[in-house]
Write a protein that holds these residues in place. Structure first.
Motif, short mmCIF file in Angstrom:
data_model
loop_
_atom_site.label_atom_id
_atom_site.label_comp_id
_atom_site.label_asym_id
_atom_site.label_seq_id
_atom_site.Cartn_x
_atom_site.Cartn_y
_atom_site.Cartn_z
N GLU A 196 0.81 -1.23 0.00
CA GLU A 196 0.00 0.00 0.00
C GLU A 196 0.84 1.28 0.00
N PHE A 197 2.01 1.21 0.63
CA PHE A 197 2.90 2.38 0.71
C PHE A 197 4.31 2.00 0.29
N ARG A 198 5.03 2.98 -0.29
CA ARG A 198 6.43 2.80 -0.63
C ARG A 198 7.20 3.99 -0.10
N LEU A 249 -7.93 10.01 2.77
CA LEU A 249 -6.58 9.85 3.31
C LEU A 249 -5.82 8.79 2.51
N GLY A 250 -4.50 8.90 2.53
CA GLY A 250 -3.67 7.95 1.80
C GLY A 250 -2.66 8.69 0.95
N VAL A 251 -2.10 7.97 -0.02
CA VAL A 251 -1.05 8.54 -0.87
C VAL A 251 -1.63 9.62 -1.78
N ARG A 261 -1.31 1.35 -4.60
CA ARG A 261 -1.14 2.13 -3.38
C ARG A 261 -2.50 2.26 -2.71
N LYS A 262 -2.47 2.62 -1.41
CA LYS A 262 -3.68 3.08 -0.74
C LYS A 262 -3.65 4.59 -0.99
N TYR A 263 -4.29 5.01 -2.09
CA TYR A 263 -4.23 6.43 -2.42
C TYR A 263 -5.49 7.17 -1.98
#
Ligand SMILES: [Zn+2]
Length: 196
Positions: A115-117, A142-144, A174-176
């Motif tokens: 989900e995140f990098r 919320l998120g990227v 991603r969790k964008y």
């Protein structure tokens, strides 16, 4: 002229030496700062002044913040908080937050790394500040908000339910945030530049 940051109520001089001027007040023979800012003691005019500025902001639960993912582990992401949404002041104190695997999204997250990098810019909400800063991205907004291609470092574009690099013709996940790619970064980067 000497400069020093002072807090409201802080003793800055004695009346025998300096007269209270802008941003200061006199009480019982002493001069105190009335506002937060730079103390200016003018030895020629014999005045004590404080040039007001906005005090730095302290993180609190409920704040919406912008941050950069600096490290990703199996069960959490480390996020450096850079600014508070709607604030142009720098943050004081600890800015190193974590997003636990259970606070990434409303769905099931098997690995935070999916989900995140590192280097992702996220919008998150503060859920705890003591003893450590805990953040959540469980909400559509919320998120990227900005992610770079792992291969060529170009900004990824949103495509369907994933992110895409035109140059590499690669898809990443991603969790964008729901407004990914529509975020105005001018304020954010201004903040980042001045805090370094
Ligand atoms: Zn690429």
């Amino acid at each position: 002229m000497k400069k020093k940051k002072v807090l409201p109520g802080e003793e800055v001089a004695v009346v025998e030496e300096f007269i209270a001027a802008n941003g200061t007040y006199e009480e019982n023979g002493k001069v105190y700062a009335a506002v937060f800012g730079d103390l200016e003691l003018d030895h020629e005019e014999k005045t004590a002044m404080v040039k007001a500025e906005h005090p730095p902001v302290k993180l609190k639960p409920g704040d919406t913040v912008f941050g950069e993912i600096t490290d990703v582990k199996i069960s959490m992401a480390i996020c450096e908080v850079i600014s508070v949404e709607g604030e142009d002041r720098n943050i004081t104190g600890d800015t190193n937050g974590t997003i636990h695997i259970s606070k990434v999204s409303s769905g099931y997250t098997s690995e935070v790394g999916k989900e995140f990098r590192p280097s992702d810019i996220v919008r998150a909400r503060v859920i705890q500040v003591k003893p450590s800063i805990q953040l959540t991205t469980v909400s559509p907004h919320l998120g990227v908000i900005k992610a770079l291609c792992r291969r060529c470092r170009a900004p990824l574009k949103r495509k369907g339910n994933s992110l895409y690099c035109d140059a590499c013709e690669r898809t990443e996940y991603r969790k964008y945030a729901d407004d990914y790619s529509d975020v105005d970064f001018t304020e954010f980067y201004k903040q980042k530049d001045t805090s370094e």
